[in-house]
Design a protein around this motif. Structure first.
Motif, PDB file in Angstrom:
ATOM      1  N   SER A  31       0.835  -1.203   0.000  1.00  0.00           N
ATOM      2  CA  SER A  31       0.000   0.000   0.000  1.00  0.00           C
ATOM      3  C   SER A  31       0.868   1.251   0.000  1.00  0.00           C
ATOM      4  O   SER A  31       0.511   2.249  -0.601  1.00  0.00           O
ATOM      5  CB  SER A  31      -0.985  -0.008   1.172  1.00  0.00           C
ATOM      6  OG  SER A  31      -0.278  -0.197   2.362  1.00  0.00           O
ATOM      7  N   CYS A  32       2.040   1.156   0.623  1.00  0.00           N
ATOM      8  CA  CYS A  32       2.937   2.316   0.588  1.00  0.00           C
ATOM      9  C   CYS A  32       3.444   2.531  -0.828  1.00  0.00           C
ATOM     10  O   CYS A  32       3.470   3.636  -1.327  1.00  0.00           O
ATOM     11  CB  CYS A  32       4.132   2.120   1.519  1.00  0.00           C
ATOM     12  SG  CYS A  32       3.661   2.275   3.241  1.00  0.00           S
ATOM     13  N   ALA A  33       3.826   1.421  -1.486  1.00  0.00           N
ATOM     14  CA  ALA A  33       4.342   1.528  -2.851  1.00  0.00           C
ATOM     15  C   ALA A  33       3.247   2.059  -3.763  1.00  0.00           C
ATOM     16  O   ALA A  33       3.462   2.936  -4.576  1.00  0.00           O
ATOM     17  CB  ALA A  33       4.828   0.174  -3.332  1.00  0.00           C
ATOM     18  N   GLY A  34       2.018   1.531  -3.565  1.00  0.00           N
ATOM     19  CA  GLY A  34       0.888   1.984  -4.387  1.00  0.00           C
ATOM     20  C   GLY A  34       0.648   3.458  -4.158  1.00  0.00           C
ATOM     21  O   GLY A  34       0.330   4.202  -5.074  1.00  0.00           O
ATOM     22  N   GLY A  35       0.840   3.888  -2.912  1.00  0.00           N
ATOM     23  CA  GLY A  35       0.632   5.296  -2.574  1.00  0.00           C
ATOM     24  C   GLY A  35       1.710   6.179  -3.159  1.00  0.00           C
ATOM     25  O   GLY A  35       1.630   7.388  -3.059  1.00  0.00           O
ATOM     26  N   GLY A  36       2.736   5.573  -3.769  1.00  0.00           N
ATOM     27  CA  GLY A  36       3.822   6.337  -4.386  1.00  0.00           C
ATOM     28  C   GLY A  36       3.290   7.368  -5.365  1.00  0.00           C
ATOM     29  O   GLY A  36       3.813   8.453  -5.503  1.00  0.00           O
ATOM     30  N   ASP A  37       2.181   6.988  -6.012  1.00  0.00           N
ATOM     31  CA  ASP A  37       1.539   7.905  -6.948  1.00  0.00           C
ATOM     32  C   ASP A  37       1.049   9.158  -6.250  1.00  0.00           C
ATOM     33  O   ASP A  37       1.080  10.239  -6.799  1.00  0.00           O
ATOM     34  CB  ASP A  37       0.318   7.235  -7.577  1.00  0.00           C
ATOM     35  CG  ASP A  37       0.732   6.371  -8.757  1.00  0.00           C
ATOM     36  OD1 ASP A  37      -0.094   5.599  -9.215  1.00  0.00           O
ATOM     37  OD2 ASP A  37       1.907   6.484  -9.180  1.00  0.00           O
ATOM     38  N   ALA A  38       0.589   8.929  -5.017  1.00  0.00           N
ATOM     39  CA  ALA A  38      -0.063  10.035  -4.323  1.00  0.00           C
ATOM     40  C   ALA A  38       0.922  10.852  -3.487  1.00  0.00           C
ATOM     41  O   ALA A  38       0.544  11.775  -2.812  1.00  0.00           O
ATOM     42  CB  ALA A  38      -1.164   9.494  -3.435  1.00  0.00           C
ATOM     43  N   THR A  39       2.180  10.485  -3.536  1.00  0.00           N
ATOM     44  CA  THR A  39       3.122  11.227  -2.713  1.00  0.00           C
ATOM     45  C   THR A  39       4.235  11.822  -3.567  1.00  0.00           C
ATOM     46  O   THR A  39       4.724  11.183  -4.482  1.00  0.00           O
ATOM     47  CB  THR A  39       3.774  10.313  -1.660  1.00  0.00           C
ATOM     48  OG1 THR A  39       4.277   9.150  -2.307  1.00  0.00           O
ATOM     49  CG2 THR A  39       2.802   9.921  -0.584  1.00  0.00           C
ATOM     50  N   ALA A  40       4.605  13.024  -3.274  1.00  0.00           N
ATOM     51  CA  ALA A  40       5.728  13.637  -3.967  1.00  0.00           C
ATOM     52  C   ALA A  40       6.973  13.329  -3.145  1.00  0.00           C
ATOM     53  O   ALA A  40       6.951  12.440  -2.314  1.00  0.00           O
ATOM     54  CB  ALA A  40       5.511  15.148  -4.086  1.00  0.00           C
ATOM     55  N   SER A  41       8.034  14.088  -3.333  1.00  0.00           N
ATOM     56  CA  SER A  41       9.265  13.770  -2.626  1.00  0.00           C
ATOM     57  C   SER A  41       9.053  13.823  -1.118  1.00  0.00           C
ATOM     58  O   SER A  41       8.238  14.574  -0.616  1.00  0.00           O
ATOM     59  CB  SER A  41      10.332  14.774  -3.041  1.00  0.00           C
ATOM     60  OG  SER A  41       9.875  16.046  -2.726  1.00  0.00           O
ATOM     61  N   ALA A  42       9.777  12.994  -0.414  1.00  0.00           N
ATOM     62  CA  ALA A  42       9.770  12.937   1.045  1.00  0.00           C
ATOM     63  C   ALA A  42       8.385  12.643   1.608  1.00  0.00           C
ATOM     64  O   ALA A  42       8.104  12.943   2.761  1.00  0.00           O
ATOM     65  CB  ALA A  42      10.312  14.231   1.640  1.00  0.00           C
ATOM     66  N   GLY A  43       7.538  12.030   0.790  1.00  0.00           N
ATOM     67  CA  GLY A  43       6.258  11.579   1.293  1.00  0.00           C
ATOM     68  C   GLY A  43       5.249  12.670   1.581  1.00  0.00           C
ATOM     69  O   GLY A  43       4.283  12.425   2.284  1.00  0.00           O
ATOM     70  N   ILE A  44       5.455  13.884   1.064  1.00  0.00           N
ATOM     71  CA  ILE A  44       4.452  14.935   1.289  1.00  0.00           C
ATOM     72  C   ILE A  44       3.399  14.815   0.188  1.00  0.00           C
ATOM     73  O   ILE A  44       3.743  14.709  -0.983  1.00  0.00           O
ATOM     74  CB  ILE A  44       5.092  16.338   1.242  1.00  0.00           C
ATOM     75  CG1 ILE A  44       6.216  16.434   2.267  1.00  0.00           C
ATOM     76  CG2 ILE A  44       4.043  17.402   1.496  1.00  0.00           C
ATOM     77  CD1 ILE A  44       6.991  17.727   2.201  1.00  0.00           C
ATOM     78  N   ALA A  45       2.140  14.820   0.563  1.00  0.00           N
ATOM     79  CA  ALA A  45       1.074  14.699  -0.436  1.00  0.00           C
ATOM     80  C   ALA A  45       1.190  15.836  -1.445  1.00  0.00           C
ATOM     81  O   ALA A  45       1.440  16.978  -1.050  1.00  0.00           O
ATOM     82  CB  ALA A  45      -0.276  14.733   0.260  1.00  0.00           C
ATOM     83  N   PRO A  46       1.017  15.549  -2.741  1.00  0.00           N
ATOM     84  CA  PRO A  46       1.183  16.590  -3.762  1.00  0.00           C
ATOM     85  C   PRO A  46       0.225  17.765  -3.587  1.00  0.00           C
ATOM     86  O   PRO A  46       0.558  18.890  -3.932  1.00  0.00           O
ATOM     87  CB  PRO A  46       0.952  15.851  -5.079  1.00  0.00           C
ATOM     88  CG  PRO A  46       0.365  14.548  -4.727  1.00  0.00           C
ATOM     89  CD  PRO A  46       0.738  14.226  -3.326  1.00  0.00           C
ATOM     90  N   GLU A  47      -0.964  17.502  -3.022  1.00  0.00           N
ATOM     91  CA  GLU A  47      -1.908  18.601  -2.764  1.00  0.00           C
ATOM     92  C   GLU A  47      -1.266  19.634  -1.853  1.00  0.00           C
ATOM     93  O   GLU A  47      -1.432  20.837  -2.041  1.00  0.00           O
ATOM     94  CB  GLU A  47      -3.173  18.100  -2.034  1.00  0.00           C
ATOM     95  CG  GLU A  47      -4.077  17.222  -2.841  1.00  0.00           C
ATOM     96  CD  GLU A  47      -3.739  15.744  -2.666  1.00  0.00           C
ATOM     97  OE1 GLU A  47      -2.532  15.412  -2.560  1.00  0.00           O
ATOM     98  OE2 GLU A  47      -4.677  14.934  -2.648  1.00  0.00           O
ATOM     99  N   ASN A 211       2.044  22.609 -12.009  1.00  0.00           N
ATOM    100  CA  ASN A 211       2.180  21.210 -12.438  1.00  0.00           C
ATOM    101  C   ASN A 211       3.379  20.575 -11.749  1.00  0.00           C
ATOM    102  O   ASN A 211       4.524  20.963 -11.989  1.00  0.00           O
ATOM    103  CB  ASN A 211       2.391  21.130 -13.952  1.00  0.00           C
ATOM    104  CG  ASN A 211       1.260  21.803 -14.711  1.00  0.00           C
ATOM    105  OD1 ASN A 211       0.118  21.385 -14.620  1.00  0.00           O
ATOM    106  ND2 ASN A 211       1.582  22.866 -15.436  1.00  0.00           N
ATOM    107  N   ILE A 212       3.097  19.577 -10.886  1.00  0.00           N
ATOM    108  CA  ILE A 212       4.165  18.901 -10.153  1.00  0.00           C
ATOM    109  C   ILE A 212       4.404  17.522 -10.765  1.00  0.00           C
ATOM    110  O   ILE A 212       3.491  16.677 -10.765  1.00  0.00           O
ATOM    111  CB  ILE A 212       3.774  18.742  -8.669  1.00  0.00           C
ATOM    112  CG1 ILE A 212       3.528  20.127  -8.058  1.00  0.00           C
ATOM    113  CG2 ILE A 212       4.843  17.993  -7.895  1.00  0.00           C
ATOM    114  CD1 ILE A 212       2.870  20.082  -6.700  1.00  0.00           C
ATOM    115  N   PRO A 213       5.609  17.272 -11.312  1.00  0.00           N
ATOM    116  CA  PRO A 213       5.867  15.964 -11.906  1.00  0.00           C
ATOM    117  C   PRO A 213       5.953  14.883 -10.837  1.00  0.00           C
ATOM    118  O   PRO A 213       6.531  15.112  -9.780  1.00  0.00           O
ATOM    119  CB  PRO A 213       7.210  16.147 -12.621  1.00  0.00           C
ATOM    120  CG  PRO A 213       7.861  17.292 -11.930  1.00  0.00           C
ATOM    121  CD  PRO A 213       6.779  18.163 -11.371  1.00  0.00           C
ATOM    122  N   LEU A 214       5.350  13.711 -11.108  1.00  0.00           N
ATOM    123  CA  LEU A 214       5.439  12.575 -10.193  1.00  0.00           C
ATOM    124  C   LEU A 214       6.344  11.544 -10.862  1.00  0.00           C
ATOM    125  O   LEU A 214       6.810  11.762 -11.975  1.00  0.00           O
ATOM    126  CB  LEU A 214       4.052  12.006  -9.932  1.00  0.00           C
ATOM    127  CG  LEU A 214       3.042  13.014  -9.352  1.00  0.00           C
ATOM    128  CD1 LEU A 214       1.661  12.403  -9.303  1.00  0.00           C
ATOM    129  CD2 LEU A 214       3.464  13.466  -7.960  1.00  0.00           C
TER     130      LEU A 214
END
Ligand code: HEC
Length: 217
Positions: A31-47, A211-214
């Protein structure tokens, strides 16, 4: 129950428990790996990243307007009684030895940022653009702009451009001062292109697109 039977049972129970732990760890990892999409660097949510960036940009623009542009003696040909600096803030600042308007200052910053080669980009957009580089171009930008104008709120979503996945956010740019409305409504390009569009106070005049690249899709 013989001693051997008791041992076997103990080992079985332990093995089950051991597998249960392994599975739990695996689920967390997946689930952490899957959440990779939803997290930018250092695990901060892109929002959150987008909100932080927007806060800095809006603050810089307001500070420039308040502490620099408001102190000039002339703003686009109009005298400012409270002005103390003997310069003009004007669209043609390069030709007149003046200083840029806040929107121009914002675009100049965005241009410098894009020269750094980062995939991260930001820009002002508006359906009633004076500068052609501010036209909403992609389907995403058009949808986001329409939604923001309708709701007055920011619009956030994921999008893919080529192989690159982005988290993009559009923040409304509202007519917060009378000067926003008068300057745009009387601008020769505005009068020529959008003669029927008359901005009013508080209205969404456009938006700040971030626009934040993931990670690669
Ligand atoms: C004195 C004139 C003037 C004032 C005041 C002004 N603008 Fe602008 N605005 C412009 C010009 C000129 C551009 C195009 C700048 C460029 O070339 O990048 C622009 C660009 C914009 C854009 C991008 C779309 C476009 O038209 O190219 C938005 C959105 C915008 N302004 C909103 C505002 C808001 C909101 C305010 C008030 C907080 C404001 N403006 C105040 C002149 C003005």
């Amino acid at each position: 129950m013989t001693l051997v039977q008791r041992w076997t049972q103990l080992i079985r129970t332990r093995t089950v428990a051991f597998f249960a732990i392994i599975c739990a760890v695996a689920v967390v990892a997946v689930s952490c790996a899957g959440g990779g999409d939803a997290t930018a660097s250092a695990g901060i949510a892109p929002e959150m990243v987008a909100d932080y960036i927007h806060t800095v940009m809006a603050a810089d623009r307001t500070a420039y307007t308040k502490h620099v542009v408001n102190r000039v003696k002339t703003l686009e040909g109009k005298e400012n009684a409270e002005g103390v600096l003997n310069v003009e803030s004007t669209e043609g600042w390069q030709q007149t030895d003046g200083i840029p308007l806040p929107a121009q200052m914002f675009r100049l910053g965005a241009e410098v940022a894009s020269e750094s080669g980062s995939a991260f980009t930001y820009n002002l957009i508006s359906p009633w653009y004076l500068n052609d580089s501010h036209a909403p171009k992609s389907e995403f930008e058009k949808t986001a702009m329409d939604a923001t104008i309708e709701t007055g709120e920011s619009y956030k979503d994921y999008q893919e451009v080529g192989d690159q996945k982005y988290f993009s956010a559009l923040y409304p740019d509202k007519a917060v001062a009378e000067a926003c409305v008068t300057c745009h409504n009387t601008h020769p390009i505005h009068l020529e292109r959008y003669p029927d569009k008359v901005f009013v106070m508080g209205e969404v005049m456009g938006g700040i697109m971030i626009n934040i690249p993931l990670e690669a899709a």
